[in-house]
Motif scaffolding. Sequence first.
Motif, PDB file in Angstrom:
ATOM      1  N   VAL A  18       0.396 -16.514   1.856  1.00  0.00           N
ATOM      2  CA  VAL A  18       1.804 -16.390   1.465  1.00  0.00           C
ATOM      3  C   VAL A  18       2.324 -17.726   0.937  1.00  0.00           C
ATOM      4  CG1 VAL A  18       4.144 -15.900   2.289  1.00  0.00           C
ATOM      5  CG2 VAL A  18       2.231 -14.466   3.036  1.00  0.00           C
ATOM      6  N   ASP A  19       1.927 -18.833   1.566  1.00  0.00           N
ATOM      7  CA  ASP A  19       2.324 -20.165   1.085  1.00  0.00           C
ATOM      8  C   ASP A  19       1.900 -20.355  -0.368  1.00  0.00           C
ATOM      9  OD1 ASP A  19       3.423 -20.900   3.530  1.00  0.00           O
ATOM     10  OD2 ASP A  19       1.666 -22.062   4.169  1.00  0.00           O
ATOM     11  N   LYS A  20       0.645 -20.034  -0.644  1.00  0.00           N
ATOM     12  CA  LYS A  20       0.114 -20.201  -2.000  1.00  0.00           C
ATOM     13  C   LYS A  20       0.845 -19.274  -2.976  1.00  0.00           C
ATOM     14  CE  LYS A  20      -4.045 -20.112  -4.711  1.00  0.00           C
ATOM     15  NZ  LYS A  20      -5.397 -20.453  -4.820  1.00  0.00           N
ATOM     16  N   TRP A  21       1.064 -18.019  -2.584  1.00  0.00           N
ATOM     17  CA  TRP A  21       1.773 -17.055  -3.431  1.00  0.00           C
ATOM     18  C   TRP A  21       3.175 -17.562  -3.744  1.00  0.00           C
ATOM     19  CZ3 TRP A  21       6.202 -14.272  -2.017  1.00  0.00           C
ATOM     20  CH2 TRP A  21       6.604 -13.284  -2.919  1.00  0.00           C
ATOM     21  N   ARG A  48       6.293 -10.394   1.881  1.00  0.00           N
ATOM     22  CA  ARG A  48       4.905 -10.590   1.456  1.00  0.00           C
ATOM     23  C   ARG A  48       3.987 -10.623   2.679  1.00  0.00           C
ATOM     24  NH1 ARG A  48       2.547  -9.697  -3.420  1.00  0.00           N
ATOM     25  NH2 ARG A  48       0.534 -10.695  -3.428  1.00  0.00           N
ATOM     26  N   GLU A  49       4.408 -11.361   3.691  1.00  0.00           N
ATOM     27  CA  GLU A  49       3.592 -11.506   4.894  1.00  0.00           C
ATOM     28  C   GLU A  49       3.448 -10.180   5.639  1.00  0.00           C
ATOM     29  OE1 GLU A  49       3.612 -14.225   8.935  1.00  0.00           O
ATOM     30  OE2 GLU A  49       4.596 -14.992   7.140  1.00  0.00           O
ATOM     31  N   LEU A  50       4.523  -9.412   5.715  1.00  0.00           N
ATOM     32  CA  LEU A  50       4.492  -8.156   6.469  1.00  0.00           C
ATOM     33  C   LEU A  50       3.807  -7.010   5.733  1.00  0.00           C
ATOM     34  CD1 LEU A  50       8.105  -8.043   7.970  1.00  0.00           C
ATOM     35  CD2 LEU A  50       5.963  -8.328   9.236  1.00  0.00           C
ATOM     36  N   PHE A  51       4.012  -6.925   4.416  1.00  0.00           N
ATOM     37  CA  PHE A  51       3.650  -5.688   3.725  1.00  0.00           C
ATOM     38  C   PHE A  51       2.623  -5.799   2.605  1.00  0.00           C
ATOM     39  CE2 PHE A  51       8.295  -5.464   4.782  1.00  0.00           C
ATOM     40  CZ  PHE A  51       8.135  -4.737   5.954  1.00  0.00           C
ATOM     41  N   GLY A  67      -1.120  -4.753   2.874  1.00  0.00           N
ATOM     42  CA  GLY A  67      -1.220  -4.388   4.282  1.00  0.00           C
ATOM     43  C   GLY A  67      -0.913  -5.543   5.223  1.00  0.00           C
ATOM     44  N   GLY A  68      -0.423  -6.648   4.698  1.00  0.00           N
ATOM     45  CA  GLY A  68      -0.104  -7.838   5.499  1.00  0.00           C
ATOM     46  C   GLY A  68      -0.922  -9.015   5.005  1.00  0.00           C
ATOM     47  N   PRO A 104       0.817  -1.219   0.000  1.00  0.00           N
ATOM     48  CA  PRO A 104       0.000   0.000   0.000  1.00  0.00           C
ATOM     49  C   PRO A 104       0.852   1.271   0.000  1.00  0.00           C
ATOM     50  CG  PRO A 104      -0.787  -1.555   1.652  1.00  0.00           C
ATOM     51  CD  PRO A 104       0.519  -2.090   1.135  1.00  0.00           C
ATOM     52  N   GLU A 105       0.355   2.276  -0.699  1.00  0.00           N
ATOM     53  CA  GLU A 105       1.053   3.562  -0.768  1.00  0.00           C
ATOM     54  C   GLU A 105       1.149   4.228   0.606  1.00  0.00           C
ATOM     55  OE1 GLU A 105      -0.455   6.135  -3.982  1.00  0.00           O
ATOM     56  OE2 GLU A 105      -1.582   4.356  -4.596  1.00  0.00           O
ATOM     57  N   SER A 106       0.271   3.853   1.511  1.00  0.00           N
ATOM     58  CA  SER A 106       0.191   4.514   2.812  1.00  0.00           C
ATOM     59  C   SER A 106       1.270   4.073   3.804  1.00  0.00           C
ATOM     60  CB  SER A 106      -1.184   4.255   3.432  1.00  0.00           C
ATOM     61  OG  SER A 106      -1.379   2.852   3.583  1.00  0.00           O
ATOM     62  N   VAL A 107       2.104   3.090   3.447  1.00  0.00           N
ATOM     63  CA  VAL A 107       3.116   2.611   4.393  1.00  0.00           C
ATOM     64  C   VAL A 107       4.173   3.677   4.656  1.00  0.00           C
ATOM     65  CG1 VAL A 107       2.827   0.187   3.738  1.00  0.00           C
ATOM     66  CG2 VAL A 107       4.607   1.561   2.638  1.00  0.00           C
ATOM     67  N   ASP A 108       4.799   3.585   5.812  1.00  0.00           N
ATOM     68  CA  ASP A 108       5.941   4.436   6.137  1.00  0.00           C
ATOM     69  C   ASP A 108       7.170   3.773   5.511  1.00  0.00           C
ATOM     70  OD1 ASP A 108       8.269   5.482   7.282  1.00  0.00           O
ATOM     71  OD2 ASP A 108       7.336   5.784   9.235  1.00  0.00           O
ATOM     72  N   PRO A 109       7.768   4.367   4.480  1.00  0.00           N
ATOM     73  CA  PRO A 109       8.871   3.720   3.765  1.00  0.00           C
ATOM     74  C   PRO A 109      10.044   3.317   4.653  1.00  0.00           C
ATOM     75  CG  PRO A 109       8.128   5.657   2.578  1.00  0.00           C
ATOM     76  CD  PRO A 109       7.425   5.668   3.899  1.00  0.00           C
TER      77      PRO A 109
END
Length: 196
Positions: free
Chosen positions: A117-120, A104-107, A110-111, A51-56
Motif C-alpha cells: 500500500v505504501d508503494k501504491w 486499498r489495504e482492506l479490499f 482481497g487485502g 474482487p467481485e466476490s466481496v459483500d458490497p
Amino acid sequence: MTGASLWLCPPAGSPIEAALQTLITKTIPLHFGDEKVPAFRPHMTITSDIPESVDPEEVLRKISLRGLLEVNFKELVIGQTYYTRGTLHLERTPAIIDLARQCRELFANGGAEVEIVDKWEKEVFTPHVSLVYSAMDPVPDNIREAIGQDLKEANIGVLHWNGPKGEMRGWKGGRIALVSTHKPIEEWETIAERTL
C-alpha cells in the motif's frame, strides 16, 4: 479495469454534481470529434482491484472515516492513458490519502500488506476526477484549452485560476460507491452506495 472500484462521488443533487455530469456527458465529448467517448458518473476513484466476490454492504460498513472528506480541485491535467486523458487533479489531503490507503489495504486484491500500500500510494495513487475517457493521443493544445474554457463556463475553479467569486472548487462529503468497473464501461453500475 480489473475488479470493482470504490468511488467518492459528489453529494447527490448538488450543483457540482450537475455541473460535472453535464461536462462529462455533453460538453467535453464535443471536442473529441467522431470518437464516441463514454459517459460516466462524476467521481474520484478511491481504489480499484476489488474482487467481485466481496459483500458490497460489508465493504461499505468497514470503511472508517476520520472527519469530513473534502475534495479540492488543483489543476486540469491531460493524462497519458485512456482513463486519465482529461482530469481534474485533486489536493492530496490527509483525509483523502487516509481513505485511499485504508480501502486499498482492506479490499484491493482481497487485502494488501502495508508495504504494498505504501508503494501504491507513492507511485500510483493520483487523486483526480476524470472529465473524459479517450483514445486520442496526443490531445492537441486547442482541445486542452477548450476543456479549460468549459470548466470556467461551468463555474468550476482550480487553484491556479482566479475565476469568479463563488466558483465551485470541489465538494465536501458526498457518497462512497462500489462500482462494477470490471465490466465494459457501458455496463458499469453502482453495486452499493453509502452517503457520508
